[in-house]
Design an enzyme around this catalytic site. Structure first.
Site, PDB file in Angstrom:
ATOM      1  N   HIS A  27       0.851  -1.196   0.000  1.00 14.37           N
ATOM      2  CA  HIS A  27       0.000   0.000   0.000  1.00 14.37           C
ATOM      3  C   HIS A  27       0.888   1.248   0.000  1.00 14.37           C
ATOM      4  CE1 HIS A  27       0.972  -0.785   4.239  1.00 14.37           C
ATOM      5  NE2 HIS A  27       1.043   0.537   4.332  1.00 14.37           N
ATOM      6  N   HIS A  68       5.732   5.871  -1.535  1.00 12.38           N
ATOM      7  CA  HIS A  68       6.525   4.675  -1.779  1.00 12.38           C
ATOM      8  C   HIS A  68       5.784   3.471  -1.234  1.00 12.38           C
ATOM      9  CE1 HIS A  68       7.528   5.701   2.352  1.00 12.38           C
ATOM     10  NE2 HIS A  68       7.805   4.421   2.519  1.00 12.38           N
TER      11      HIS A  68
END
Length: 188
Positions: A42, A127
């Site tokens: 995620h 990220h």
């Protein structure tokens, strides 16, 4: 409960990245890293930490507002990097500005809902964490292995509130488990 706001990539985008990560996991020394599970991939927008259940109604309301303020936008998983010698991550290309604004709104909404959070002074850096290393290692080969990765474009269409269940203590290789508590469509 331990909560955070996130964007969850769709299954096809995760599958593309998983194919590349499979190659990275065959590199020399890869067994010395703690690889994250595909089910937990995620983009964290804002980490809330421990949140009292009494704050959930206000948090839900504020996150719904945050989601509605930002339009759906296109991104793709691409490239990668490292944080020192501790973390290997996959990056994102596309409408990073809208993703950053969504992160700011999620954090601000949580504060307004009464969630006590540490203030992060650095800009949002989207990220997706792939691996961690406790003792430090040369992560450059893994970053090099991600350099030319470019997944298919997909639309960020919702903001999710995710609960983190810590890994079982004393179980080698145990990973946290993530549960979507609620999700709101962007721009509606």
């Amino acid at each position: 409960m331990r909560l955070f706001a996130a964007v969850l990539p769709p299954d096809p985008a995760v599958a593309e990245l998983a194919a590349r990560v499979g190659a990275l996991r065959r590199l020399p020394g890869a067994d010395g890293l703690r690889w994250t599970e595909r089910a937990g991939w995620h983009f964290t927008l804002a980490f809330f930490g421990q949140v009292d259940e009494s704050l959930l109604p206000a948090l839900h309301e504020r996150l719904a507002r945050a989601a509605h303020r930002h339009p759906p936008h296109e991104v793709r998983l691409a490239g990668g990097g490292r944080f020192a010698d501790k973390v290997v991550w996959a990056g994102v290309e596309g409408d990073r500005a809208t993703l950053g604004h969504l992160a700011d709104s999620a954090e601000a909404g949580a504060r307004r809902a009464g969630v006590a959070m540490e203030r992060h002074r650095r800009p949002y850096h989207p990220h997706l964490t792939l691996a961690r290393c406790r003792g430090g290692a040369d992560l450059r080969p893994y970053v090099d292995g991600l350099a030319d990765f470019e997944g298919s474009a997909w639309t960020v269409a919702e903001l999710s509130l995710v609960r983190s269940h810590p890994p079982a203590p004393g179980v080698p290789g145990a990973q946290p488990r993530y549960e979507v508590v609620a999700a709101w469509p962007l721009g509606h």
